[in-house]
Write a protein that holds these residues in place. Structure first.
Motif, short mmCIF file in Angstrom:
data_model
loop_
_atom_site.label_atom_id
_atom_site.label_comp_id
_atom_site.label_asym_id
_atom_site.label_seq_id
_atom_site.Cartn_x
_atom_site.Cartn_y
_atom_site.Cartn_z
N GLU A 283 0.73 -1.21 0.05
CA GLU A 283 0.10 -0.05 -0.12
C GLU A 283 0.81 0.97 -0.13
O GLU A 283 0.44 2.41 -0.75
N MET A 284 1.81 1.33 0.72
CA MET A 284 2.81 2.41 0.78
C MET A 284 3.51 2.69 -0.52
O MET A 284 3.69 3.70 -0.99
N TYR A 285 3.76 1.44 -1.41
CA TYR A 285 4.48 1.84 -2.42
C TYR A 285 3.56 2.26 -3.67
O TYR A 285 3.50 2.85 -4.19
N SER A 286 2.22 1.75 -3.39
CA SER A 286 1.43 1.91 -4.50
C SER A 286 0.79 3.34 -4.34
O SER A 286 0.54 4.13 -5.35
N LYS A 287 0.66 3.84 -3.21
CA LYS A 287 0.43 5.30 -2.98
C LYS A 287 1.51 6.28 -3.46
O LYS A 287 1.24 7.54 -3.75
N ASN A 288 2.97 5.80 -3.10
CA ASN A 288 4.02 6.77 -3.45
C ASN A 288 5.19 5.91 -4.14
O ASN A 288 5.95 5.33 -3.67
N PRO A 289 4.90 5.54 -5.61
CA PRO A 289 6.11 4.76 -6.26
C PRO A 289 7.39 5.36 -6.06
O PRO A 289 8.40 4.59 -6.21
N THR A 290 7.74 6.61 -5.88
CA THR A 290 9.01 7.21 -5.73
C THR A 290 9.48 6.98 -4.47
O THR A 290 10.65 7.63 -4.14
N ILE A 291 8.71 6.55 -3.39
CA ILE A 291 9.37 6.38 -1.95
C ILE A 291 10.78 5.60 -2.19
O ILE A 291 11.06 4.92 -2.73
N GLU A 292 11.74 6.18 -1.16
CA GLU A 292 13.18 5.47 -1.10
C GLU A 292 12.85 4.26 -0.62
O GLU A 292 12.16 3.98 0.49
N LYS A 293 13.86 3.16 -0.95
CA LYS A 293 13.70 2.00 -0.39
C LYS A 293 14.07 2.04 1.06
O LYS A 293 13.56 1.17 2.00
N LYS A 294 14.76 2.74 1.65
CA LYS A 294 15.23 2.75 2.87
C LYS A 294 14.12 3.10 3.86
O LYS A 294 13.76 2.93 4.98
N LEU A 295 13.38 4.33 3.39
CA LEU A 295 12.42 4.67 3.98
C LEU A 295 11.05 3.76 4.04
O LEU A 295 10.38 3.45 5.11
N LEU A 296 10.82 3.15 2.81
CA LEU A 296 9.89 2.02 3.00
C LEU A 296 10.23 1.07 4.13
O LEU A 296 9.44 0.37 4.46
N ILE A 369 11.11 -10.32 1.80
CA ILE A 369 10.21 -10.83 0.59
C ILE A 369 9.46 -9.60 -0.16
O ILE A 369 9.68 -9.94 -1.40
N SER A 370 8.73 -9.15 0.59
CA SER A 370 7.81 -7.95 -0.21
C SER A 370 8.88 -6.94 -0.91
O SER A 370 8.41 -6.70 -2.18
N MET A 371 9.83 -6.66 -0.19
CA MET A 371 10.92 -5.85 -0.93
C MET A 371 11.35 -6.41 -2.16
O MET A 371 11.63 -5.83 -3.21
N VAL A 372 11.66 -7.66 -2.11
CA VAL A 372 12.37 -8.28 -3.15
C VAL A 372 11.31 -8.43 -4.55
O VAL A 372 11.57 -8.29 -5.55
N LEU A 373 10.22 -8.63 -4.14
CA LEU A 373 9.21 -8.66 -4.79
C LEU A 373 8.89 -7.48 -5.80
O LEU A 373 8.19 -7.52 -6.99
N LEU A 374 9.10 -6.34 -4.95
CA LEU A 374 8.75 -5.13 -5.67
C LEU A 374 9.81 -4.39 -6.33
O LEU A 374 10.05 -3.65 -6.70
N LYS A 375 11.13 -5.39 -6.38
CA LYS A 375 12.34 -4.83 -6.76
C LYS A 375 12.09 -4.53 -8.21
O LYS A 375 12.74 -3.62 -8.72
N ASN A 376 11.42 -5.44 -9.05
CA ASN A 376 11.06 -5.07 -10.55
C ASN A 376 10.37 -3.69 -10.69
O ASN A 376 10.46 -3.48 -11.99
N HIS A 377 9.88 -3.23 -9.53
CA HIS A 377 9.13 -1.90 -9.86
C HIS A 377 10.32 -0.78 -9.52
O HIS A 377 9.83 0.45 -9.71
N LYS A 378 11.37 -1.14 -9.14
CA LYS A 378 12.54 -0.14 -9.28
C LYS A 378 12.16 0.82 -8.09
O LYS A 378 11.64 1.96 -8.29
N ILE A 379 11.98 0.43 -6.71
CA ILE A 379 11.53 1.04 -5.72
C ILE A 379 12.31 2.59 -5.68
O ILE A 379 13.77 2.49 -5.64
N GLY A 380 11.83 3.75 -5.61
CA GLY A 380 12.54 5.09 -5.43
C GLY A 380 12.43 5.72 -6.78
O GLY A 380 12.86 6.86 -6.96
N LEU A 381 11.91 5.01 -7.81
CA LEU A 381 11.78 5.54 -9.05
C LEU A 381 10.48 5.46 -9.77
O LEU A 381 9.66 4.64 -9.30
N ARG A 382 10.20 6.56 -10.59
CA ARG A 382 8.57 6.56 -10.97
C ARG A 382 8.87 5.52 -12.17
O ARG A 382 9.71 5.43 -13.01
N SER A 383 7.79 4.81 -12.25
CA SER A 383 7.38 3.78 -13.31
C SER A 383 7.05 4.42 -14.51
O SER A 383 6.61 5.57 -14.58
#
Length: 383
Positions: A283-296, A369-383
């Motif tokens: 949910e945090m990622y979907s609301k803010n795809p540009t969120i930094e990995k460390k902050l998430l 595991i959640s972070m790894v699965l979101l890795k393909n979305h390049k956390i911290g960058l706009r898709s």
């Protein structure tokens, strides 16, 4: 013709159905309405289902009570009408003795329905009648009706999925009991059932997606870790200090049953933690795809720490609540509290500690595991 469409803004997560006249109806309203109708039909059936019972059922019409001299015993003289069977419509008299505590007996009221044992003569006249039990299905149906209505009103389609998951899990548990009674290894059967619990519960409620997949892996690894710790401790200590007094009535070895209890009991808490963590990260990622990995990651860790404390307390309350009558009994007989904890509720302590271990382990596992699965979305960058 009915059409589904989504309304943006505050209704964006609500599904509406639009008919040919342009009338908008919330999907939740439809689900609740249908469930309400089905529940009312079910209640009417249960309130008039006496003919489907093999046991004789009687409805109490009047009661006269008499107390004993010491006022510790109460005798109820009951008149009732038989509702089913060969003696349907006949009036009978019953006697019921109750104590003040009512620990091993029941005090009945007018309009209560009871199971009775009837003895008749060849002329089909009643010779004697005795109460053998209380007919409770009406009250269970009332509580079930309230539960279903509330969960559907609040959660809508999600609530319907939760109820479906509950029914499926009850069926799985019944299969486990039947397999054990037919000689299957209980730990093996319980382990297979646990995997089914995890997959059916999470997939039915959350669907097939990365969030669900993360929760499944986190639940499995967390549960396995907790069980591994418990089994290692049992082997190293040879289970010394574990007292099975509450299972003394069993005619089979208590260890497999206790291990299965730990497995299934721990599973629920870990599953709750895992889906909460994975859902929060998603949910945090979907609301803010540009969120930094460390902050998430930090946010997910903070959520996990908060849940860890509350869920551990939940396990404590859940396991110890069932031991309150025995604790009070031992205290009233002069046993010190440390001895009660050491001897009589050691099983609850082990269940609680094992479940807590599983909760602690499942949090970081599910997070990464959640972070790894979101890795393909390049956390911290706009898709």
């Amino acid at each position: 013709m009915l059409k589904k469409f989504f309304i943006p803004g505050r209704f964006k997560n609500s599904v509406f159905i639009k008919d040919s006249n342009g009338i908008k109806i919330n999907k939740t309203v439809i689900i609740v309405g249908i469930s309400l109708i089905l529940s009312i039909i079910g209640l009417l059936f249960i309130s008039n289902n006496e003919s489907y019972y093999n046991k004789t059922i009687a409805k109490i019409t009047s009661i006269t009570e008499q107390n004993s001299a010491d006022k510790q015993m109460n005798t109820q003289y009951i008149r009732a009408v038989i509702l089913n069977g060969h003696y349907k419509g006949q009036e009978i008299t019953l006697e019921n003795k109750t104590t003040n505590s009512q620990a091993l007996d029941l005090k009945f009221g007018v309009n209560d329905e009871v199971f009775v044992k009837i003895q008749g003569n060849p002329d089909k006249k009643i010779v004697s009648s005795d109460i053998i039990g209380f007919k409770r299905d009406n009250y269970i149906a009332y509580v079930t009706f309230i539960f279903v209505l509330l969960i559907l009103s609040i959660a809508g389609s999600k609530g319907l999925k939760s109820l479906t998951s509950l029914v499926v899990n009850v069926l799985i548990i019944s299969v486990v009991f039947n397999l054990y009674l037919h000689g299957f290894n209980l730990i093996l059967v319980a382990s297979i059932a646990s995997f089914l619990f995890i997959f059916t519960s999470l997939i039915i409620v959350s669907g097939v997606n990365k969030k669900t997949f993360s929760a499944i892996i986190g639940t499995i690894l967390g549960t396995l870790s907790a069980m591994l710790v418990a089994i290692v401790i049992f082997k190293v200590t040879d289970a010394n200090g574990i007292h099975y007094e509450e299972m003394e009535f069993l005619t089979t070895p208590p260890e497999p049953i206790f291990v299965s209890e730990i497995l299934i009991g721990t599973l629920g808490a870990i599953m709750d933690i895992a889906i909460t963590i994975s859902s929060s990260i998603q949910e945090m990622y979907s609301k803010n795809p540009t969120i930094e990995k460390k902050l998430l990651l930090n946010s997910a860790r903070e959520i996990g720490n908060d849940i860890m404390g509350t869920m551990t307390n939940t396990l404590v309350f859940a396991y110890f609540s069932g031991s309150i009558p025995m604790i009070l009994l031992w205290l009233k007989n002069g046993y010190p509290l440390y001895e009660i904890i050491n001897i009589n509720i050691s099983l609850e302590i082990i269940r609680m500690l094992t479940g807590s271990i599983g909760i602690v382990v499942s949090i970081p596992i599910t997070m990464y595991i959640s972070m790894v699965l979101l890795k393909n979305h390049k956390i911290g960058l706009r898709s």
